[in-house]
Design a protein around this motif. Structure first.
Motif, short mmCIF file in Angstrom:
data_model
loop_
_atom_site.label_atom_id
_atom_site.label_comp_id
_atom_site.label_asym_id
_atom_site.label_seq_id
_atom_site.Cartn_x
_atom_site.Cartn_y
_atom_site.Cartn_z
N LYS A 83 0.92 -1.23 0.09
CA LYS A 83 -0.08 0.03 -0.08
C LYS A 83 0.95 1.18 -0.27
O LYS A 83 0.51 2.35 -0.52
CB LYS A 83 -0.79 -0.01 1.22
CG LYS A 83 -2.03 -0.97 1.08
CD LYS A 83 -2.93 -0.61 2.23
CE LYS A 83 -4.09 -1.69 2.18
NZ LYS A 83 -5.01 -1.59 3.21
N LYS A 84 1.94 1.26 0.63
CA LYS A 84 2.79 2.26 0.83
C LYS A 84 3.46 2.84 -0.53
O LYS A 84 3.53 3.89 -0.82
CB LYS A 84 4.13 1.81 1.62
CG LYS A 84 4.87 3.20 2.14
CD LYS A 84 5.75 2.70 3.10
CE LYS A 84 6.81 3.89 3.33
NZ LYS A 84 7.70 4.26 2.04
N PHE A 85 3.67 1.88 -1.70
CA PHE A 85 4.12 2.15 -2.96
C PHE A 85 3.04 3.12 -3.47
O PHE A 85 3.55 3.94 -4.08
CB PHE A 85 4.13 1.07 -3.67
CG PHE A 85 4.57 1.03 -5.12
CD1 PHE A 85 5.71 1.41 -5.89
CD2 PHE A 85 3.52 1.13 -6.21
CE1 PHE A 85 6.14 1.63 -6.96
CE2 PHE A 85 3.73 1.26 -7.61
CZ PHE A 85 5.00 1.73 -7.76
N TYR A 86 1.68 2.60 -3.30
CA TYR A 86 0.61 3.64 -3.85
C TYR A 86 0.41 4.71 -2.98
O TYR A 86 0.20 5.80 -3.80
CB TYR A 86 -0.70 2.67 -4.01
CG TYR A 86 -0.37 1.66 -5.07
CD1 TYR A 86 -0.40 1.70 -6.17
CD2 TYR A 86 -0.30 0.28 -4.70
CE1 TYR A 86 -0.04 0.77 -7.30
CE2 TYR A 86 -0.18 -0.81 -5.48
CZ TYR A 86 -0.02 -0.49 -6.81
OH TYR A 86 0.30 -1.51 -7.62
N SER A 87 0.56 4.96 -2.05
CA SER A 87 0.39 6.11 -1.16
C SER A 87 1.06 7.31 -1.54
O SER A 87 0.42 8.35 -1.43
CB SER A 87 0.10 5.86 0.34
OG SER A 87 1.66 5.33 0.71
N LEU A 144 2.74 8.73 -16.19
CA LEU A 144 3.32 7.96 -15.27
C LEU A 144 4.24 6.53 -15.70
O LEU A 144 4.95 6.17 -15.26
CB LEU A 144 2.55 7.60 -13.93
CG LEU A 144 2.25 8.83 -13.04
CD1 LEU A 144 1.09 8.12 -11.94
CD2 LEU A 144 3.45 9.40 -12.49
N ASN A 145 3.39 6.22 -16.84
CA ASN A 145 4.01 5.10 -17.57
C ASN A 145 4.03 3.75 -16.81
O ASN A 145 5.36 3.33 -16.70
CB ASN A 145 5.32 5.42 -18.31
CG ASN A 145 4.95 5.60 -19.78
OD1 ASN A 145 4.26 5.11 -20.34
ND2 ASN A 145 5.59 6.76 -20.12
N LEU A 146 3.12 3.64 -16.01
CA LEU A 146 3.33 2.40 -15.10
C LEU A 146 2.81 1.29 -15.69
O LEU A 146 2.16 1.19 -16.87
CB LEU A 146 2.49 2.58 -13.86
CG LEU A 146 2.92 3.88 -12.90
CD1 LEU A 146 1.88 4.28 -11.99
CD2 LEU A 146 4.20 3.63 -12.11
N ASN A 147 2.86 -0.03 -15.09
CA ASN A 147 2.71 -1.34 -15.68
C ASN A 147 1.21 -1.32 -15.49
O ASN A 147 0.56 -0.51 -14.93
CB ASN A 147 3.34 -2.48 -15.09
CG ASN A 147 2.96 -2.93 -13.96
OD1 ASN A 147 1.99 -2.59 -13.32
ND2 ASN A 147 4.14 -3.41 -13.05
N THR A 151 -1.30 0.63 -12.96
CA THR A 151 -2.39 1.60 -13.39
C THR A 151 -3.70 1.18 -13.09
O THR A 151 -4.59 1.96 -12.80
CB THR A 151 -2.04 1.40 -15.11
OG1 THR A 151 -0.88 1.86 -15.19
CG2 THR A 151 -3.02 2.34 -15.85
N SER A 152 -3.89 -0.24 -13.07
CA SER A 152 -5.47 -0.80 -12.66
C SER A 152 -5.70 -0.13 -11.21
O SER A 152 -6.71 0.18 -10.95
CB SER A 152 -5.50 -2.10 -12.75
OG SER A 152 -5.29 -2.47 -13.92
#
Ligand SMILES: C[S@@+](CC[C@H](N)C(=O)[O-])C[C@H]1O[C@@H](n2cnc3c(N)ncnc32)[C@H](O)[C@@H]1O
Length: 371
Positions: A83-87, A144-147, A151-152
């Motif tokens: 969750k930290k990665f996304y926060s 952001l060009n994420l995978n 992205t989902s």
């Protein structure tokens, strides 16, 4: 028969016609009788049922024809990041400078005018302060060009946040005359309720009849979109693609051509074929097309057990369905939930239940052991 199980995993989802949030305890209870380890959620919608099964330790295969369900499925079932990665990313998205863009032009209304008549005099699903944030955030997610999984997760977060500030009755085929209280709030993204899971789940976006060919599981759960009983109701009224067109446009960010007062995507117009399960007509032999589709689906399913959801008022008439289920296998359990009274009654499986289905606000669950 039909006990609620006590500990229900936490799930998350948008407001959605036919969401099975309230039925989760009963679905899990029926499923526990089958000892299933692999589960197919064939019409996953919000993916709440998939999320619940994944958290009980099952390997889940989720499928739906809609792109938003695929996005939710990938978010909850495929994510391995913390969750930290996304926060951190979400904080960045929440702090972007709002801007005018395609979503504001089509779906943003000003709050000093009820009819949101800024440009075109039409009712709108969001206030402009939120569509301007949406415009900024949606473009930044692409930048952001994420995978696909990352992205989902972000798109799910965006859609959940929009669902909390909408001015609708829970769908996007028409909008409220007056702004809902929640539409005044500020759009704020949060990290979705991600959970840890060790199993390798799968997510498909496809017509059930294509996906079913690739799936072999212990238990299949089917919750098709039973159309309305009203012969006069235009098919568009009960079609998920048109109800939730906006989620499609947000996910694809393809700025499609729109039509009508609700500014629906052109590809959800009434002339486009909807799902066969939303088909309200009968065929030349006097059989409901939707009921026949369910019969075919049950026959094609490669699973020892099937749980089928049925709502009263659906197009598949109870008598029709009774016949189909008897042909498909042995009905080993049957549960009725009355939404209005919020009670669940268990009944003996007899033809008597047909009378029950004439009442409104009832949901039925059948546990079938396949022949
Ligand atoms: C009643 S809803 C399912 C709700 C879901 N169980 C939940 O709790 O959110 C029916 C779903 O069937 C999907 N659908 C309609 N036709 C389909 C088809 N031919 N193949 C796969 N999914 C379909 C719709 O997109 C919709 O999400």
């Amino acid at each position: 028969m039909g006990k609620k199980i006590s500990k229900i995993p936490k799930t998350e989802g948008i407001k959605y016609a036919g969401s099975k949030l309230k039925l989760l305890p009963y679905i899990l209870e029926l499923a526990s009788k089958t000892k299933a380890e692999t589960v197919f959620d064939g019409f996953a919608g919000t993916t709440r049922v998939s999320q619940a099964f994944a958290q009980t330790g099952c390997r889940v295969i989720s499928n739906d024809i809609s792109v938003w369900s695929k996005t939710f499925g990938i978010c909850y079932l495929k994510n391995k990041r913390s969750k930290k990665f996304y926060s951190e990313i979400i904080e960045h998205l929440n702090n972007l400078e709002p801007k005018d863009g395609w979503f504001t032009e089509h779906y943003g209304g000003s709050n000093d005018d009820i009819s949101s008549a800024k440009l075109d005099g039409l009712k709108k699903p969001f206030q402009i302060h939120n569509t301007r944030k949406l415009d900024a955030i949606r473009d930044e997610i692409d930048n952001l060009n994420l995978n696909e999984i990352e992205t989902s997760v972000l798109l799910t977060s965006l859609i959940l946040a929009l669902d909390k500030v909408d001015s609708t009755l829970g769908h996007y085929a028409s909008y409220l005359n007056e702004w809902s209280p929640r539409s005044y709030k500020n759009l704020e993204l949060k990290v979705p309720q991600l959970f840890e899971t060790k199993k390798e789940h799968e997510v498909f976006q496809g017509d059930i009849f294509e996906t079913i060919e690739k799936v072999e599981v212990d238990l299949a759960y089917f919750d098709p979109p039973y159309g309305s009983n009203n012969e006069k109701m235009p098919p568009s009224r009960v079609r998920y693609a048109s109800y939730y067109h906006l989620w499609t446009s947000i996910i694809l960010n393809d700025k499609p051509e729109t039509f009508g007062k609700a500014k629906r995507r052109k590809d959800t117009s009434d002339t486009k074929a909807g799902s066969i399960f939303e088909e309200f007509r009968q065929n030349e032999n006097g059989k409901f097309i939707a009921t026949e589709a369910i019969e075919k689906l049950l026959a094609k399913t490669n699973a020892k057990h099937i749980i089928l959801s049925y709502s009263s008022g659906g197009r598949a008439t109870a008598e029709n369905l009774f016949e189909i289920l008897e042909n498909a296998g042995k009905i080993i359990d049957f549960v009725k939930v009355d939404y209005k009274q919020n009670v669940m009654a268990s009944m003996r499986w007899t033809n008597d239940w047909v009378k029950e289905t004439e009442k409104k606000n009832q949901e039925f669950l059948f546990l079938i052991e396949k022949n």
